[in-house]
Design a protein around this motif. Structure first.
Motif, PDB file in Angstrom:
ATOM      1  N   ALA A 151       0.876  -1.293   0.060  1.00 25.08           N
ATOM      2  CA  ALA A 151      -0.023  -0.073   0.043  1.00 25.08           C
ATOM      3  C   ALA A 151       0.935   1.494   0.067  1.00 25.08           C
ATOM      4  O   ALA A 151       0.680   2.150  -0.888  1.00 25.08           O
ATOM      5  N   GLU A 152       1.972   1.172   0.695  1.00 20.93           N
ATOM      6  CA  GLU A 152       2.861   2.511   0.767  1.00 20.93           C
ATOM      7  C   GLU A 152       3.438   2.582  -0.681  1.00 20.93           C
ATOM      8  O   GLU A 152       3.244   3.801  -0.979  1.00 20.93           O
ATOM      9  N   ASN A 153       3.934   1.492  -1.409  1.00 21.99           N
ATOM     10  CA  ASN A 153       4.293   1.689  -2.848  1.00 21.99           C
ATOM     11  C   ASN A 153       3.319   1.956  -3.770  1.00 21.99           C
ATOM     12  O   ASN A 153       3.748   2.963  -4.616  1.00 21.99           O
ATOM     13  N   LEU A 154       2.119   1.699  -3.469  1.00 21.77           N
ATOM     14  CA  LEU A 154       0.990   2.241  -4.343  1.00 21.77           C
ATOM     15  C   LEU A 154       0.984   3.396  -4.186  1.00 21.77           C
ATOM     16  O   LEU A 154       0.520   4.131  -5.239  1.00 21.77           O
ATOM     17  N   ALA A 155       0.613   3.944  -2.952  1.00 20.50           N
ATOM     18  CA  ALA A 155       0.480   5.363  -2.878  1.00 20.50           C
ATOM     19  C   ALA A 155       1.628   6.283  -3.351  1.00 20.50           C
ATOM     20  O   ALA A 155       1.473   7.395  -3.849  1.00 20.50           O
ATOM     21  N   ILE A 156       2.795   6.065  -3.246  1.00 22.15           N
ATOM     22  CA  ILE A 156       3.998   6.680  -3.472  1.00 22.15           C
ATOM     23  C   ILE A 156       4.090   6.636  -5.190  1.00 22.15           C
ATOM     24  O   ILE A 156       4.244   7.661  -5.824  1.00 22.15           O
ATOM     25  N   SER A 157       3.668   5.479  -5.531  1.00 27.98           N
ATOM     26  CA  SER A 157       3.985   5.204  -7.500  1.00 27.98           C
ATOM     27  C   SER A 157       2.698   6.199  -7.905  1.00 27.98           C
ATOM     28  O   SER A 157       2.885   6.691  -8.915  1.00 27.98           O
ATOM     29  N   HIS A 158       1.724   6.304  -7.267  1.00 26.73           N
ATOM     30  CA  HIS A 158       0.630   7.088  -8.004  1.00 26.73           C
ATOM     31  C   HIS A 158       0.180   8.126  -7.337  1.00 26.73           C
ATOM     32  O   HIS A 158      -0.956   8.734  -7.961  1.00 26.73           O
ATOM     33  N   LYS A 159       0.657   8.762  -6.499  1.00 30.76           N
ATOM     34  CA  LYS A 159       0.200  10.204  -6.009  1.00 30.76           C
ATOM     35  C   LYS A 159       0.071  11.074  -7.219  1.00 30.76           C
ATOM     36  O   LYS A 159      -0.935  11.934  -7.232  1.00 30.76           O
ATOM     37  N   ALA A 160       0.918  11.066  -8.200  1.00 34.13           N
ATOM     38  CA  ALA A 160       1.136  11.958  -9.263  1.00 34.13           C
ATOM     39  C   ALA A 160       0.026  11.826 -10.119  1.00 34.13           C
ATOM     40  O   ALA A 160      -0.202  12.732 -11.042  1.00 34.13           O
ATOM     41  N   HIS A 161      -0.837  10.596 -10.144  1.00 31.46           N
ATOM     42  CA  HIS A 161      -1.640  10.272 -10.992  1.00 31.46           C
ATOM     43  C   HIS A 161      -3.230  10.410 -10.243  1.00 31.46           C
ATOM     44  O   HIS A 161      -4.131  10.072 -10.707  1.00 31.46           O
ATOM     45  N   ASN A 162      -2.900  11.292  -8.913  1.00 27.93           N
ATOM     46  CA  ASN A 162      -4.308  11.700  -8.328  1.00 27.93           C
ATOM     47  C   ASN A 162      -4.922  10.292  -7.932  1.00 27.93           C
ATOM     48  O   ASN A 162      -6.329  10.349  -7.773  1.00 27.93           O
ATOM     49  N   ILE A 163      -4.111   9.301  -7.612  1.00 24.06           N
ATOM     50  CA  ILE A 163      -4.880   7.972  -7.068  1.00 24.06           C
ATOM     51  C   ILE A 163      -4.181   7.989  -5.402  1.00 24.06           C
ATOM     52  O   ILE A 163      -3.181   8.081  -5.284  1.00 24.06           O
ATOM     53  N   ARG A 164      -5.146   7.896  -4.650  1.00 27.87           N
ATOM     54  CA  ARG A 164      -5.120   7.914  -3.312  1.00 27.87           C
ATOM     55  C   ARG A 164      -5.494   6.387  -2.934  1.00 27.87           C
ATOM     56  O   ARG A 164      -5.938   5.530  -3.360  1.00 27.87           O
ATOM     57  N   VAL A 165      -4.663   6.431  -1.435  1.00 23.33           N
ATOM     58  CA  VAL A 165      -4.593   4.995  -0.833  1.00 23.33           C
ATOM     59  C   VAL A 165      -4.861   5.320   0.621  1.00 23.33           C
ATOM     60  O   VAL A 165      -4.201   6.194   1.117  1.00 23.33           O
ATOM     61  N   SER A 166      -5.508   4.549   1.304  1.00 18.88           N
ATOM     62  CA  SER A 166      -5.690   4.428   2.743  1.00 18.88           C
ATOM     63  C   SER A 166      -5.601   2.900   3.301  1.00 18.88           C
ATOM     64  O   SER A 166      -6.047   2.291   2.574  1.00 18.88           O
ATOM     65  N   ILE A 167      -4.897   2.831   4.414  1.00 15.97           N
ATOM     66  CA  ILE A 167      -4.932   1.530   4.999  1.00 15.97           C
ATOM     67  C   ILE A 167      -6.015   1.715   6.230  1.00 15.97           C
ATOM     68  O   ILE A 167      -5.739   2.747   7.069  1.00 15.97           O
ATOM     69  N   LEU A 168      -6.572   0.569   6.349  1.00  8.31           N
ATOM     70  CA  LEU A 168      -7.356   0.530   7.598  1.00  8.31           C
ATOM     71  C   LEU A 168      -6.615  -0.428   8.642  1.00  8.31           C
ATOM     72  O   LEU A 168      -6.672  -1.710   8.253  1.00  8.31           O
ATOM     73  N   CYS A 169      -6.279  -0.024   9.684  1.00 12.93           N
ATOM     74  CA  CYS A 169      -5.528  -0.792  10.636  1.00 12.93           C
ATOM     75  C   CYS A 169      -6.022  -0.845  12.081  1.00 12.93           C
ATOM     76  O   CYS A 169      -5.273  -0.253  12.956  1.00 12.93           O
ATOM     77  N   PRO A 170      -7.126  -1.693  12.377  1.00 17.53           N
ATOM     78  CA  PRO A 170      -7.763  -1.716  13.828  1.00 17.53           C
ATOM     79  C   PRO A 170      -7.203  -2.904  14.273  1.00 17.53           C
ATOM     80  O   PRO A 170      -6.690  -3.693  13.850  1.00 17.53           O
TER      81      PRO A 170
END
Ligand code: NAD
Length: 264
Positions: free
Chosen positions: A166-185
């Motif tokens: 998820a970290e890599n997904l967010a880093i790789s695609h921030k420039a493409h306006n793609i956002r990522v959240s991780i839910l960690c309960p």
């Protein structure tokens, strides 16, 4: 992001946290909520209550995920939020004599569901999201992916890998306006939690799936990467990074207590 008017997919949406997410997204005005789950009966039941659609889907199979994405977009339009939420709790053994002792099968199943399912969703959605200028992934992971789940090496390891992806997904695609959240309960009162003995995951109290879904709506609105329904987890993360050796020692004490409790 606001989910109002959006097409949303929730894997593992037939029960527990996923079901509560489907209900919360529907209440918040999502245009269509798609429930994708191996449990087809409950997926259909949830879809019926949220005016949604249901797909029988094994997230461990790339072809199932690509089918859900293709059919959802064909029938309802572009997916703006994809929630990789399905998970399994198998492999919990507080009495384990060897952290690497379990056979390959449960490891590979956890790897497929907790990690590769997230990769497949990205593989098939990123090109579409890039073309249309953005999108959002919500990946349900666990506090075990940031800390550890004592007694569950496969769960802890694959949930850590899910954080890494998820970290890599967010880093790789921030420039493409793609956002990522991780839910960690930590503990959430679902079938999964009820299937394992009570342990440290419940130390700060079990939350209801509905409470967790509300926290998700708030996290999505703020577009924060980390959604922590148990705020205490942030303090534990800080303790871990401040002094890793002391943290390992503390976790080992919890493991020893669990062995005593389960051994008697
Ligand atoms: N309950 C907790 O205490 C807790 C804490 C932290 C994280 N989580 C995570 O939350 C997520 C949801 O878990 P839950 O507690 O709601 O459990 P749950 O057992 O109530 O629901 C999980 C859902 O995932 C589905 N599923 C399992 N394997 C699947 C597969 N291969 N393909 C498609 N669907 C599949 C199940 O049919 C079920 O509907 C999981 O990723 C879990 O690891 C749960």
């Amino acid at each position: 992001m606001q989910v109002t008017g959006k097409v949303v997919v929730v894997t593992g949406g037939a029960n527990g946290i996923g079901k509560a997410l489907c209900e919360a997204f529907h209440k918040a005005g999502a245009a269509k909520v798609v429930v994708a789950d191996m449990d087809a009966d409950n997926a259909r039941a949830v879809a019926a209550t949220v005016d949604g659609a249901a797909f029988k889907c094994d997230v461990a199979q790339e072809k199932d995920i690509s089918h859900v994405i293709e059919e959802t977009e064909r029938q309802f339009g572009p997916i703006e939020l994809f929630c990789s939420n399905a998970g399994i709790g198998g492999g919990f053994d507080p009495m384990s004599v060897n952290a690497g002792g379990a056979s390959d099968e449960p490891w590979q199943r956890s790897w497929a569901i907790h990690v590769m399912a997230h990769v497949y969703a990205a593989r098939h959605l990123i090109p579409r999201m890039k073309t249309r200028g953005g999108g959002y992934f919500l990946n349900t992971i666990s506090a075990a992916g940031l800390l550890s789940q004592v007694g569950s090496p496969a769960y802890s390891t694959t949930k850590h890998a899910a954080v890494g992806f998820a970290e890599n997904l967010a880093i790789s695609h921030k420039a493409h306006n793609i956002r990522v959240s991780i839910l960690c309960p930590q503990g959430v009162d679902t079938n999964m939690l009820r299937s394992i003995p009570k342990g440290p995951q419940s130390g700060d109290g079990d939350l209801s799936p509905e409470q967790v879904a509300n926290d998700v709506l708030a996290g999505l609105a703020q577009e924060t990467f980390l959604i922590l329904p148990h705020p205490q987890v942030l303090g534990y993360m800080r303790k871990k990074t401040e002094n890793y050796d002391r943290w390992i020692g503390g976790m080992a004490k919890i493991q020893a207590r669990m062995r005593e409790d389960f051994g008697t």
